[in-house]
Write an enzyme that holds these catalytic residues in place. Structure first.
Site, short mmCIF file in Angstrom:
data_model
loop_
_atom_site.label_atom_id
_atom_site.label_comp_id
_atom_site.label_asym_id
_atom_site.label_seq_id
_atom_site.Cartn_x
_atom_site.Cartn_y
_atom_site.Cartn_z
N HIS A 1 -7.28 -6.09 0.72
CA HIS A 1 -6.11 -5.25 1.01
C HIS A 1 -5.37 -5.72 2.27
CE1 HIS A 1 -4.11 -1.46 -0.03
NE2 HIS A 1 -4.01 -1.17 1.26
N ASP B 1 -10.05 -5.81 -3.50
CA ASP B 1 -9.52 -4.73 -2.66
C ASP B 1 -10.39 -3.48 -2.82
OD1 ASP B 1 -8.01 -2.55 -1.64
OD2 ASP B 1 -6.13 -3.57 -2.08
N SER C 1 0.83 -1.20 0.00
CA SER C 1 0.00 0.00 0.00
C SER C 1 0.87 1.26 0.00
CB SER C 1 -0.97 -0.04 1.19
OG SER C 1 -1.98 0.91 1.06
#
Length: 287
Positions: free
Chosen positions: A265, A230, A154
């Protein structure tokens, strides 16, 4: 720069060290976790290559250490792992803990140029120069400064890609899980860059993988995984398609971008493909 060892934990035949040191760049104490594989310890040990993992928003060195499941794969390959923190802690800047996506836990791996952040939030220099120099000095018999790769998730995927692209030759390879691949064009990036770097979007591009890759020369040696389930990908925060397009338009070779069906995620996603990313790093660390 001395490290204080807060804990030593046996793990997959190696040792997990929870360390802390005083950073001259961030002007705060910084926590970092280090995993030394069995190969670095047996018979006095020998130098092993290093994979640096950069964490995402809100995370500390503990999150991926405990939930990413990288150590088993790294132990088998004989690779040391380094988990830095995501920002300075305890800078006591007004407002630094008001938002989960800016300030504490959200350093975005840039060197801030704006007050009041610039005196503390210098994560690019910390990750790329200060921390590795300190680690290699503290563990000269275990860590090989000539063989280093970088990965991240991320915000950390953004950090891994940009530091790799800005420092040709420093890292043997790069990989990323669900990276913020075009931060100049997403809400997370715009907020962070405005706060840390100011309103000049030309400065933002110096910290944006989609912009930086346009000037890359040679094999990219990059693996990127994104989960199709995600929510942040669906909301347009990650924009891997923009990065992929920039790579193709620049004629750059060496990107493997995989869209993993249904994965989200979370660390469930990362732990599922941690072995692939360690294998990717090993391919170049032992070349």
């Amino acid at each position: 720069m001395a490290f204080e060892t807060k804990a030593t934990i046996a793990n997959f035949g190696g040792k997990l060290l929870k360390l802390q040191h005083q950073s001259s760049g961030t002007n705060t104490p910084m926590d970092v976790n280090l995993f030394l594989p069995p190969a670095a310890l047996i018979n006095g040990g020998h130098k092993v290559p290093v994979l640096i993992y950069l964490s995402g928003l809100t995370c500390t060195p503990q999150n991926c250490t405990e939930k990413g499941f990288f150590q088993a794969h790294a132990a088998a390959k004989g690779i040391a792992l380094v988990w830095p923190d995501t920002s300075p802690r305890g800078a006591n800047i007004a407002g630094e803990t008001e938002s989960w996506d800016f300030g504490a836990g959200a350093g975005f791996y840039v060197d801030a140029t704006q007050d009041p952040w610039k005196g503390f939030y210098r994560m690019e220099s910390y990750i790329s120069t200060e921390l590795p120099s300190a680690l290699f000095a503290a563990f000269p018999e275990q860590l090989d400064a000539e063989r280093v790769s970088i990965t991240g998730h991320s915000m950390g995927g953004h950090g891994a890609l940009t530091l790799y692209l800005k420092n040709p030759g420093k890292y043997r390879s790069v990989s990323a899980f669900a990276p913020i691949a075009n931060p100049s064009e997403c809400a997370w990036g715009k907020k962070a860059f405005t706060g840390y770097l100011g309103e000049d979007t030309a400065q933002w591009k110096k910290h944006d993988a989609t912009e930086l890759v346009k000037g890359w020369k040679g094999d990219l040696k990059a693996l990127v995984d994104v989960g199709t389930g995600d929510n942040f990908y669906k909301q347009g925060q990650l924009l891997p398609e923009n990065f992929e397009k920039a790579v193709k338009e620049a004629g750059v070779q060496g990107l493997t971008l995989r869209y993993q069906p249904d994965y989200d995620h979370s660390y469930f996603f990362m732990s599922s493909f941690a072995g692939d990313h360690v294998e990717h790093a090993a391919k170049y660390l032992f070349a």
